[in-house]
Design an enzyme around this catalytic site. Structure first.
Site, PDB file in Angstrom:
ATOM      1  N   GLN A  95     142.179 107.233 -16.050  1.00 41.93           N
ATOM      2  CA  GLN A  95     141.529 106.604 -17.274  1.00 41.93           C
ATOM      3  C   GLN A  95     142.620 105.634 -17.641  1.00 41.93           C
ATOM      4  OE1 GLN A  95     141.902 109.749 -17.318  1.00 41.93           O
ATOM      5  NE2 GLN A  95     142.526 110.504 -19.259  1.00 41.93           N
ATOM      6  N   HIS A 125     137.659  99.557 -24.252  1.00 43.69           N
ATOM      7  CA  HIS A 125     138.603  98.699 -24.750  1.00 43.69           C
ATOM      8  C   HIS A 125     139.539  98.517 -23.866  1.00 43.69           C
ATOM      9  CE1 HIS A 125     141.079 102.323 -24.982  1.00 43.69           C
ATOM     10  NE2 HIS A 125     140.247 102.920 -25.561  1.00 43.69           N
ATOM     11  N   ARG A 128     145.903 100.178 -24.019  1.00 44.40           N
ATOM     12  CA  ARG A 128     146.396 100.553 -25.426  1.00 44.40           C
ATOM     13  C   ARG A 128     147.550 101.326 -25.387  1.00 44.40           C
ATOM     14  NH1 ARG A 128     145.674 106.016 -25.549  1.00 44.40           N
ATOM     15  NH2 ARG A 128     143.628 107.010 -24.730  1.00 44.40           N
ATOM     16  N   THR A 131     147.751 107.777 -27.901  1.00 40.51           N
ATOM     17  CA  THR A 131     147.190 108.258 -29.220  1.00 40.51           C
ATOM     18  C   THR A 131     148.487 108.799 -30.130  1.00 40.51           C
ATOM     19  OG1 THR A 131     146.840 110.313 -28.389  1.00 40.51           O
ATOM     20  CG2 THR A 131     145.063 108.752 -28.358  1.00 40.51           C
ATOM     21  N   LYS A 345     137.482 114.041 -16.880  1.00 45.78           N
ATOM     22  CA  LYS A 345     136.466 113.189 -17.329  1.00 45.78           C
ATOM     23  C   LYS A 345     134.995 113.819 -16.707  1.00 45.78           C
ATOM     24  CE  LYS A 345     138.924 110.714 -19.524  1.00 45.78           C
ATOM     25  NZ  LYS A 345     139.019 110.646 -21.054  1.00 45.78           N
ATOM     26  N   HIS A 405     134.477 103.567 -25.702  1.00 44.90           N
ATOM     27  CA  HIS A 405     135.454 104.254 -25.268  1.00 44.90           C
ATOM     28  C   HIS A 405     135.003 104.889 -23.942  1.00 44.90           C
ATOM     29  CE1 HIS A 405     137.339 104.296 -29.169  1.00 44.90           C
ATOM     30  NE2 HIS A 405     136.126 104.202 -29.754  1.00 44.90           N
ATOM     31  N   ASP A 406     136.480 105.248 -23.276  1.00 42.91           N
ATOM     32  CA  ASP A 406     135.938 105.820 -22.047  1.00 42.91           C
ATOM     33  C   ASP A 406     135.047 107.405 -21.904  1.00 42.91           C
ATOM     34  OD1 ASP A 406     138.031 107.226 -23.238  1.00 42.91           O
ATOM     35  OD2 ASP A 406     139.122 107.593 -21.593  1.00 42.91           O
TER      36      ASP A 406
END
Length: 514
Positions: A95, A125, A128, A131, A345, A405-406
Site C-alpha cells: 500500500q 489519498h 503521505r 502516521t 489488507k 483511505h486504503d
C-alpha cells in the site's frame, strides 16, 4: 532509549494514526523534538534549493552533448501511467507503492462503438508521511541502529549519518502531484462527459484526504481549461467533506461496526496471517541485514520497519528519487514484502475478513443509487441526512468523485465482489498478483489508488438504451464474478445491480453487534 521502547510493547503499532490527545507524554515529546529539528533542516534545504535554482537558470543552456537540446530530468510520474521509475521494486511496496497503471488482460480503453453515460472514481489519498505512531517508531529504530552498530557493511554506510526527516500523517509534495495527475487522467479519459458535466465531489474529512481531493480538482480543472470544446465555466469544484468523527455514519470511513473495530476475532485475522508469513520469509533476510549491522540485533518486526523507510523516504522526495534504504534489499525481497502487506489488507479489511466487505456495503448501495438514479436503500453506514438531500447527494450527475483511505477501499472492493472468484491467499507461500485474481496491495490500494466504475451504451444497444457497466482498478479491467460479463468486462446494468445482492441485503451488518 528504554522509555521509547516501552511505547510499543506489542511490536508494530496499529496502522491508523493516534489522535494527538491519546498520545503519551513520551510520544508527544519525542515527536516534538524531531519536528523542531526537521523544520530547521527543511529551512536549510529550502535555502540551498533556492540557490541551486538560481544557478540552474544561469546554466540553462547546458546540453546533453549530442544535439544541443537542454538536458531533461527524468519524469517518473505521469497522468496515464503513474509511477514508472525503478518499477522492479517500486511496484512491490504494498500500500506504500505510488500509483501505477496495473497490467490488464482486457483493453482498458473505451471501445470505439461506445458512448459513455456515467463515470465514478473512488480514490485513495496521495502519498503521505507515516502516521504519527509509525514516525515515532522509526525515530526509535534509527536511533537504536546509530547507537549500537559496531560497524556498517557495504551499502549500509549512509545509516551512520542518516537524519530522520519525515513528518506525520500529511500529504507530501509528491502525493499532491499524484492527485493533480489523477484529476488530469480522469478528465482526459471521460472528456466526452467532463466537457459538458460538472462532477460531484466528496471527501472524508481527514486533512490528507481533503487536500488530495483539492489537488485532484486542480488537475481536473487544468484539463478543462485546455479543452476548447467545453463551454463550462472555469471555477473551483465544491467538495463535500464528510466527518470522520467517532459514531457518525460515513461511507468513506469505517468505524461503526463494533465487532470489526473493537478487537476480537475479526480484528485479529489480518495480524495473524501476517505473523505467520513474517516467520517464514523474514529470518533469512534479517540474518543478512544483522550481519551488516553487528551489535544492533534487529527483530523480524524491526526489519519490516526498516523496509518501510524505503517507500516513505522515496515519496518524501518531490520527484520520487529512490531512497538508499531501497538498495538494502533485493528485488525478490521486495516481492516478499509486498505479499506481507497484501496479506494484511486482504485479511484485515478485504474479502479475507468475515466482516471486511460489510464495511463497504454503504458505499456500494450509494453507487447503485447513482447508477440507477434512484434513492439510496441502506441501513448500514450511509448518512441518511446527507443522502436524502439532492444538495448533498444528487442523483442527476454523470460524473462523481469520492476520496477515502486504503482500508475503506478494501472493504468496498469486497462488497463489490471484485475478488469473489479468487482462492483465499495462503499465509506461507507468496502468490503472484496474476495468480490471485489481480490482487496485491500494490495493485489494489497504492498511494493515489483509483477505482473507476463506468457506464456506457454500445453498438446495437444504443437504440434501446441498454447500458453496460464495468469496473477498473488502477487501470486494470476487472471482470465481475456476480454477473455475466462480456469480453470487455462489462455487465448489463440490471444484471450488475442484481449481482450486488450482498450489499443490497446489508452484508453481515447484523453480526457487528452479535
Amino acid at each position: 532509549m528504554d522509555w521509547i521502547r516501552s511505547l510499543f510493547p506489542g511490536g508494530r503499532p496499529e496502522y491508523t494514526s493516534l489522535p494527538e490527545d491519546e498520545l503519551s507524554a513520551g510520544q508527544r515529546r519525542v515527536f516534538r523534538e524531531h519536528e523542531h529539528k526537521r523544520k530547521l533542516r527543511l529551512l536549510i534545504v529550502a535555502m540551498f534549493v533556492t540557490i541551486l535554482a538560481i544557478l540552474g537558470l544561469l546554466f540553462i543552456q547546458a546540453t546533453d552533448g549530442s544535439n544541443g537540446r537542454p538536458r531533461r530530468l527524468r519524469k517518473c510520474d505521469t497522468p496515464d501511467l503513474g509511477f514508472q521509475c525503478d518499477a522492479n521494486i517500486s511496484h512491490s511496496w504494498g500500500q506504500y507503492s505510488p500509483y501505477f497503471a496495473v497490467p490488464s488482460e482486457i483493453d482498458p480503453a473505451i471501445p470505439q462503438d461506445c458512448e459513455l453515460t456515467f463515470a465514478q472514481v473512488l480514490s485513495r489519498h496521495g502519498a503521505r508521511d507515516p502516521t504519527l505512531g509509525k514516525s515515532v517508531q522509526y525515530i526509535y529504530l534509527v536511533n537504536r541502529i546509530q547507537e549500537n552498530a559496531e560497524r556498517y557493511g557495504s551499502g549500509f554506510e549512509f545509516l551512520k549519518t542518516y537524519k530522520f526527516g519525515l513528518g506525520a500523517d500529511q500529504l507530501t509534495l509528491f502525493g499532491e502531484r499524484q492527485m493533480v495527475n489523477s484529476g488530469l487522467q480522469f478528465y482526459n479519459r471521460y472528456q466526452s462527459l467532463a466537457s459538458k458535466s460538472v462532477p460531484f465531489v466528496r471527501a472524508s474529512d481527514q486533512n490528507r484526504v481533503v487536500v488530495s481531493a483539492k489537488n485532484w480538482t486542480q488537475g481536473y480543472n487544468t484539463a478543462l481549461k485546455k479543452d476548447e470544446s467545453s463551454n463550462l465555466p472555469h471555477k473551483p469544484l465544491p467538495i463535500l467533506e464528510i466527518s470522520e468523527a467517532k459514531g457518525l455514519n460515513n461511507t468513506l470511513s469505517h468505524g461503526l461496526c463494533d465487532a470489526f473495530e473493537k478487537g476480537g476475532k475479526y480484528s485479529e485475522v489480518g495480524d495473524s496471517a501476517q505473523a505467520t508469513y513474517l516467520a517464514t520469509f523474514v529470518p533469512p533476510i534479517n540474518a543478512r541485514i544483522n550481519a551488516n549491522l553487528p551489535g544492533v540485533n534487529l527483530t523480524n518486526e524491526d526489519l519490516i520497519s526498516l523496509m518501510d523507510l524505503c517507500p516513505f523516504n522515496t515519496v518524501a522526495s518531490p520527484t520520487g528519487v529512490l531512497s538508499p534504504f531501497c538498495d538494502l534489499f533485493t528485488e525478490e525481497e521486495w516481492k516478499l514484502y509486498d505479499y506481507y502487506e497484501s496479506l494484511g489488507k486482504y485479511y484485515g479489511y478485504g474479502p479475507g475478513n468475515p466482516l471486511g466487505p460489510t464495511q463497504g456495503v454503504g458505499w456500494v448501495n450509494e453507487l447503485i443509487a447513482r447508477l440507477t438514479r434512484r434513492p439510496v436503500e441502506d441501513h448500514t453506514t450511509t448518512n441518511s441526512t446527507l443522502d436524502e438531500s439532492p444538495e448533498t447527494f444528487p442523483l442527476d450527475r454523470e460524473l462523481y468523485a469520492d476520496f477515502s483511505h486504503d482500508n475503506d477501499m478494501m472493504g468496498i472492493l469486497g462488497a463489490l465482489g471484485v475478488y469473489n472468484g479468487v482462492k483465499p491467499l495462503t499465509n506461507n507461500t507468496r502468490q503472484e498478483p496474476e495468480d490471485a485474481g489481480g490482487f496485491s496491495a500494490a495493485w489494489t490500494v497504492p498511494f493515489a489508488a483509483r477505482i473507476y466504475v463506468e457506464k456506457m451504451v454500445c453498438g446495437g444497444t444504443k437504440g434501446n438504451g441498454e447500458e453496460l457497466v464495468r469496473i477498473l482498478v488502477n487501470g486494470r479491467v476487472v471482470k465481475p464474478h456476480n454477473c455475466e460479463a462480456d469480453d470487455f468486462g462489462r455487465c448489463k446494468l440490471d444484471q450488475f445491480v442484481e449481482g450486488l445482492e450482498f450489499a443490497r441485503k446489508g452484508g453481515k451488518w447484523g453480526e457487528c453487534w452479535a
